[in-house]
Design a protein around this motif. Structure first.
Motif, PDB file in Angstrom:
ATOM      1  N   ARG A 176      20.046  28.864  50.273  1.00 19.08           N
ATOM      2  CA  ARG A 176      19.662  28.682  49.168  1.00 19.08           C
ATOM      3  C   ARG A 176      20.444  27.878  48.052  1.00 19.08           C
ATOM      4  O   ARG A 176      20.058  27.009  47.254  1.00 19.08           O
ATOM      5  N   GLN A 177      21.701  28.371  48.274  1.00 11.54           N
ATOM      6  CA  GLN A 177      22.778  27.577  47.508  1.00 11.54           C
ATOM      7  C   GLN A 177      22.903  25.862  47.781  1.00 11.54           C
ATOM      8  O   GLN A 177      22.977  25.087  46.878  1.00 11.54           O
ATOM      9  N   GLU A 179      20.603  24.155  49.127  1.00 12.55           N
ATOM     10  CA  GLU A 179      19.296  23.421  48.810  1.00 12.55           C
ATOM     11  C   GLU A 179      19.245  23.085  47.106  1.00 12.55           C
ATOM     12  O   GLU A 179      18.975  22.188  46.719  1.00 12.55           O
ATOM     13  N   ARG A 180      19.731  24.264  46.397  1.00 12.35           N
ATOM     14  CA  ARG A 180      19.858  24.215  44.858  1.00 12.35           C
ATOM     15  C   ARG A 180      21.055  22.763  44.632  1.00 12.35           C
ATOM     16  O   ARG A 180      20.597  21.907  43.676  1.00 12.35           O
TER      17      ARG A 180
END
Length: 263
Positions: A176-177, A179-180
């Motif tokens: 998630r990090q 991709e962010r």
């Protein structure tokens, strides 16, 4: 779409060695023929100065996820700075996520006024002047490396396809990090970015020495699971299928380019 009128006026210039990790190249069209130009995804952001009789204007063109048609004004000059993936953050205040599949007007990027730069269009090689401007800017704002830079380096150096999960694990980041951060600075998720790069490799092979090879072999060499995977991604990112006479001419020097970038 007709972009053949643009081609004769286009010129590309490499940046100084000190800038090559941040800037892909500069490009210049001194007297554009008008019409539209098809921009294909390449994972990069371009800072573009358009100069006409009525004055000049800056625009930032973001990473695209599909083929886009960009209008070109007849008789105007265009000066572009193509940043390496994720590196526009060192020069522009606009994050990559706000530029994806669009262009945004900028008032004074790098504190530069548009009209004084009109003299660069008359130079045989505008690169030294642009190098000086960018290096002067960086002297006051030195680049700060991030995990995104490490991720981009791993993608560029990996011979085998990488999954987003594997890439995140190598960087000690959550998926998630990663991709962010990719969306923020590159403008697209890492999966899309890797798909764009894969499509570029396939395009180069389809138009290069291996163009007579079976499509299944080209797909595997490009990093696809199979030929149908390659067909889907080429259709998505380039708007063509691999069976289209080994891909159309890719006139890419306006806004964004890959194949003709100087090395």
């Amino acid at each position: 779409m007709d972009n053949t009128s643009l081609a004769p006026a286009l010129h590309c210039y490499p940046p100084a060695p000190a800038l090559r990790g941040l800037v892909s190249h500069y490009w210049l069209s001194r007297d554009s023929g008008g019409g539209c130009h098809k921009v294909l995804p390449d994972g990069c952001v371009d800072l573009v100065l358009r100069l006409c009789d009525g004055g000049g204007a800056w625009q930032a063109f973001g990473t695209s996820t599909r083929p886009l048609d960009v209008p070109v004004v007849t008789g105007c000059g265009y000066l572009g700075i193509r940043f390496q993936p994720g590196q526009s953050r060192h020069f522009l205040s606009v994050p990559g996520r706000l530029l994806t599949d669009t262009a945004q007007p900028l008032r004074r990027p790098l504190h530069l006024e548009a009209e004084p730069l009109s003299t660069l269009l008359a130079l045989p090689d505008p690169a030294p002047a642009l190098d000086a401007l960018l290096l002067h800017w960086l002297a006051g704002k030195p680049p700060q490396p991030t995990r995104v830079d490490q991720a981009l380096a791993l993608i560029a150096s990996s011979e085998a396809p990488l999954s987003v999960t594997t890439l995140a694990a190598r960087l000690n980041l959550s998926r998630r990090q990663l991709e962010r951060d990719f969306r923020e600075w590159v403008g697209v998720p890492p999966k899309v970015f890797m798909g764009i790069r894969r499509s570029q490799r396939a395009m180069a092979l389809l138009g290069g020495p291996l163009r007579s090879a079976p499509l299944a072999d080209i797909a595997l060499t490009s990093g696809y699971a199979d030929q149908s995977h390659m067909t889907r991604e080429l259709k998505r990112y380039l708007g063509v299928t691999p069976g289209a006479p080994r891909l159309p001419v890719h006139d890419v020097a306006f806004i964004q380019e890959q194949a003709r970038a100087p090395t």
